[in-house]
Scaffold this motif. Structure first.
Motif, PDB file in Angstrom:
ATOM      1  N   TRP A 146       0.830  -1.182   0.000  1.00  0.00           N
ATOM      2  CA  TRP A 146       0.000   0.000   0.000  1.00  0.00           C
ATOM      3  C   TRP A 146       0.874   1.245   0.000  1.00  0.00           C
ATOM      4  CZ3 TRP A 146       1.302  -2.782   4.137  1.00  0.00           C
ATOM      5  CH2 TRP A 146       1.793  -2.116   5.247  1.00  0.00           C
ATOM      6  N   GLU A 147       0.260   2.356  -0.302  1.00  0.00           N
ATOM      7  CA  GLU A 147       0.948   3.636  -0.237  1.00  0.00           C
ATOM      8  C   GLU A 147       0.172   4.531   0.698  1.00  0.00           C
ATOM      9  OE1 GLU A 147       1.432   5.236  -4.093  1.00  0.00           O
ATOM     10  OE2 GLU A 147       2.691   3.595  -4.818  1.00  0.00           O
ATOM     11  N   GLY A 148       0.896   5.331   1.454  1.00  0.00           N
ATOM     12  CA  GLY A 148       0.217   6.286   2.313  1.00  0.00           C
ATOM     13  C   GLY A 148       0.516   6.082   3.765  1.00  0.00           C
ATOM     14  N   ARG A 149      -0.469   5.717   4.538  1.00  0.00           N
ATOM     15  CA  ARG A 149      -0.335   5.736   5.982  1.00  0.00           C
ATOM     16  C   ARG A 149      -0.363   4.324   6.564  1.00  0.00           C
ATOM     17  NH1 ARG A 149      -0.898  10.783   8.002  1.00  0.00           N
ATOM     18  NH2 ARG A 149      -1.624  12.367   6.551  1.00  0.00           N
TER      19      ARG A 149
ATOM     20  N   ARG B 228       5.240   7.378  11.169  1.00  0.00           N
ATOM     21  CA  ARG B 228       4.868   8.725  10.707  1.00  0.00           C
ATOM     22  C   ARG B 228       5.875   9.219   9.676  1.00  0.00           C
ATOM     23  NH1 ARG B 228       3.386   9.322  16.130  1.00  0.00           N
ATOM     24  NH2 ARG B 228       5.400  10.220  16.670  1.00  0.00           N
TER      25      ARG B 228
ATOM     26  N   ASP C 266       5.279   7.928   6.083  1.00  0.00           N
ATOM     27  CA  ASP C 266       4.068   8.301   5.354  1.00  0.00           C
ATOM     28  C   ASP C 266       4.421   8.754   3.939  1.00  0.00           C
ATOM     29  OD1 ASP C 266       2.423   7.700   7.398  1.00  0.00           O
ATOM     30  OD2 ASP C 266       1.936   9.756   7.968  1.00  0.00           O
ATOM     31  N   GLY C 267       3.647   8.287   2.961  1.00  0.00           N
ATOM     32  CA  GLY C 267       3.861   8.664   1.578  1.00  0.00           C
ATOM     33  C   GLY C 267       4.746   7.709   0.814  1.00  0.00           C
ATOM     34  N   CYS C 268       5.358   6.761   1.496  1.00  0.00           N
ATOM     35  CA  CYS C 268       6.219   5.779   0.830  1.00  0.00           C
ATOM     36  C   CYS C 268       5.398   4.539   0.448  1.00  0.00           C
ATOM     37  CB  CYS C 268       7.375   5.383   1.739  1.00  0.00           C
ATOM     38  SG  CYS C 268       8.444   6.742   2.218  1.00  0.00           S
ATOM     39  N   THR C 269       6.060   3.594  -0.201  1.00  0.00           N
ATOM     40  CA  THR C 269       5.418   2.339  -0.580  1.00  0.00           C
ATOM     41  C   THR C 269       5.848   1.252   0.383  1.00  0.00           C
ATOM     42  OG1 THR C 269       5.382   2.951  -2.909  1.00  0.00           O
ATOM     43  CG2 THR C 269       5.144   0.622  -2.412  1.00  0.00           C
ATOM     44  N   TYR C 270       4.897   0.480   0.881  1.00  0.00           N
ATOM     45  CA  TYR C 270       5.171  -0.518   1.898  1.00  0.00           C
ATOM     46  C   TYR C 270       4.592  -1.872   1.527  1.00  0.00           C
ATOM     47  CZ  TYR C 270       5.560   3.883   4.380  1.00  0.00           C
ATOM     48  OH  TYR C 270       5.885   5.153   4.724  1.00  0.00           O
TER      49      TYR C 270
ATOM     50  N   SER D 160      -5.786   1.954   3.700  1.00  0.00           N
ATOM     51  CA  SER D 160      -5.721   3.225   4.414  1.00  0.00           C
ATOM     52  C   SER D 160      -6.862   4.182   4.078  1.00  0.00           C
ATOM     53  CB  SER D 160      -4.388   3.925   4.102  1.00  0.00           C
ATOM     54  OG  SER D 160      -4.209   4.062   2.707  1.00  0.00           O
TER      55      SER D 160
END
Length: 462
Positions: A46-49, A149, A152-156, A78
Motif C-alpha cells: 500500500w501507499e500512504g499511511r 509517521r 508516510d507517503g512511501c510504498t510498503y 488506508s
C-alpha cells in the motif's frame, strides 16, 4: 561421506509417525559458558499511511494469485472502506478447528508471531531518525509511531512475518508442491497474537500459505510488529514492537500439539524473555519424550549474548539441529570476529548433532561431530538479503523430512532456496519457485545425484 550419511539417517529415523522412546543421553564436552550440552500469496502493498493498519484493514485482493509477489491496493488499507473483519469468537473457532487437524504434524514451529511492515529507504532516512543501519532494535509504542509517521507517503508491504514463519511458509510451499509426488507436509505454528485486526491478519495469511496457526488469540492483546527498512545496498534494519508476541504459556493445548509433532523448531527470539524460557524447556522435554527432532534457530547475535546461558541450556541438552549465521555461531562459542566460520561450525558440532552455519556470499557449512561440510554458494545477484537464513533453514528441514541421507546434497538444496529469496524483493519463497525447487530435488534424490563421495564433502583449506 559416511559420517554425513549416518548422521542424517539417524535424524530421519527419529521422524517416524509413531512416537518413539526417548533416545539415550549422550555425554558431550561442556561448551565455554558453563552450560552442559546434553499455497497462497499473502503479502500486500500500500501507499500512504501504514499507521492505519494498527486500527483495522484487510487484503487488497483476496482472490489474487499467490504467484504474484505483491498486490496493489490503493485505498484498501488506508483510504478505502475496510472489509468486515473476523470477530474474536470466529478466530477462536478457527484456532479450535486446527486442533482437530491431522493425527500428527510433520513440523511445529514455536516462535514470535509478528506482522512485518517493510519498505525501501535510503541511508539519509535512517540518519535523520537516528537509527543505526543493519541492526535490530526493540522499540516501544511511541518509537514505532515516530518511525511510521516518517514513512508516510512511501510504498510498503505488509506480511504475516517473523523469522520462523518465513521458514515455515517456505517449507509448506516446498512440501505442498504440485510438481512433486511426495505426500504433503503438515506444518503448524504456535505463538501469541492479540485479538486485534493484526492478529486476524496474521492467522488468515498463514492459513492461506498452508501453515496452521494453532494458538488462540490473547484477549485485549496487541499483536507484535516489525518494521523492516531495506537500503539500496540490500542491508536491512529492523525495529521490533513486541506486543503480545513476547508471551508464551505452556498450557495443556500446547502440550497436546507438541506431543503430536514429529519435529519441533524453536525460534531464538523467544529466549529474550525470561518468562518464556520455562515454556521452551517444557516443550523440548515433551518433544524429546515423544521422539521428535528438536531444532533451534539462533535468530540474533545480541539475543545470544544477552541470553547465552539460557540458549546453551536448551541447545546443549535438547537440540538435534542448530541454525545460525556466522556471527551468531561465533557468539555461541564466544569466539572473536577474527575466528573463521568453519571453526565455529566444528566447535558447535561437538555438542549438537547437526549444525547449519550460513556465511552469506562465502557459502555455508554443515557441522557434524567436529567436522564441517562446505556448501558453496549458488550464483546470485542479491536484491534483498532479508529472509535468506530463514529460507536456508527451510531447505535443510525439507531435505531431512523427505528422507535425503546426504548432508552435502541437503546443503546444496538449502543454498538454492536461499539464493532464490535473496534474488527477489521480499522474504517469502514464491509458489512457482517452490515448485521448481521441489521438482529438482525429487529428480536428484531419485537419481541419487545428491550422493557424494568423501572427496567432495571435504572442507576446503582455509
Amino acid at each position: 561421506m559416511a559420517l554425513a550419511s549416518t548422521t542424517a539417517s539417524r535424524l530421519i529415523s527419529r521422524r517416524l509417525a509413531a512416537p518413539l522412546p526417548p533416545p539415550p543421553s549422550s555425554s558431550c564436552a561442556a561448551p565455554r559458558g558453563g552450560a552442559r550440552p546434553g499455497p497462497r500469496r499473502f503479502a500486500v502493498r500500500w501507499e500512504g499511511r501504514p499507521r492505519a493498519l494498527l486500527g483495522g484493514f484487510s487484503d487488497a485482493d483476496e482472490d489474487a494469485s499467490d504467484d504474484e509477489d505483491e498486490e496493489d491496493g490503493p485505498g484498501a488499507l488506508s483510504g478505502g472502506p475496510p472489509r468486515q473483519e473476523q470477530g474474536c469468537e470466529d478466530v477462536i473457532e478457527l484456532a479450535a478447528a486446527a486442533f482437530s487437524g491431522p493425527e500428527r504434524w510433520d513440523v511445529l514451529g514455536l516462535g514470535q508471531a509478528m506482522v512485518d511492515f517493510s519498505g525501501m529507504v535510503d541511508d539519509e532516512f535512517l540518519e535523520r531518525l537516528g537509527i543505526e543501519k543493519g541492526t535490530r532494535k526493540v522499540v516501544n509504542h511511541e518509537e514505532r509511531g515516530r518511525v511510521l509517521r516518517a514513512m508516510d507517503g512511501c510504498t510498503y508491504k505488509a506480511a504475516a512475518g517473523g523469522s520462523l514463519s518465513n521458514s515455515l511458509v517456505a517449507l509448506a510451499r516446498l512440501g505442498s508442491s504440485q510438481a512433486s509426488s511426495y505426500p504433503e507436509l503438515r506444518i503448524a505454528m504456535a505463538g501469541s497474537v492479540g485479538s486485534d485486526p493484526l492478529g486476524s491478519f496474521y492467522r488468515q495469511k498463514l492459513h492461506r500459505a498452508n501453515v496452521q496457526f494453532l494458538s488462540k488469540p490473547v484477549k485485549d492483546g496487541t499483536t507484535g510488529t516489525v518494521i523492516v527498512l531495506t537500503t539500496p545496498d540490500a542491508q536491512r534494519t529492523m525495529l521490533a514492537y513486541q506486543g503480545t508476541s513476547s508471551t508464551l504459556a505452556y498450557d495443556s493445548d500446547l502440550a497436546e500439539i507438541v506431543s503430536k509433532s514429529n519435529l519441533l523448531i524453536v525460534e531464538g527470539y523467544l529466549f529474550e524473555f525470561s518468562h518464556t524460557i520455562e515454556a521452551i524447556k517444557q516443550a523440548c522435554e515433551d518433544a524429546k519424550k515423544n521422539g521428535a527432532l528438536i531444532a533451534v534457530s539462533a535468530s540474533d547475535v545480541s539475543c545470544i549474548k544477552r541470553c547465552h546461558s539460557d540458549f546453551w541450556d536448551i541447545v546443549g541438552n535438547y537440540a538435534d539441529i542448530l541454525f545460525a549465521n556466522a556471527n551468531e555461531a561465533r557468539a555461541f562459542c564466544e569466539l572473536t570476529s577474527e575466528e573463521s566460520t568453519v571453526s565455529a561450525a566444528r566447535y558447535l558440532s561437538h555438542s549438537i548433532p547437526l549444525v547449519s552455519v550460513t556465511d552469506g556470499m562465502h557459502g555455508s557449512y554443515i557441522g557434524v561431530k567436529g567436522e564441517a561440510i562446505y556448501i558453496p554458494p549458488p550464483a546470485c545477484i542479491p536484491v534483498d538479503t532479508c529472509g535468506a537464513g530463514d529460507a536456508y533453514a527451510s531447505g535443510i528441514l525439507y531435505g531431512i523430512l523427505r528422507g535425503a541421507s546426504d548432508l552435502k546434497g541437503i546443503g546444496l538444496l538449502a543454498a538454492q532456496v536461499a539464493a532464490v529469496v535473496v534474488g527477489q524483493q521480499g522474504t517469502r519463497l514464491r509458489v512457482k519457485d517452490a515448485d521448481r525447487l521441489a521438482e529438482s530435488f525429487e529428480f536428484h534424490l531419485d537419481n541419487l545425484e545428491f550422493c557424494s563421495d568423501a572427496g567432495t564433502d571435504q572442507v576446503p583449506n582455509l
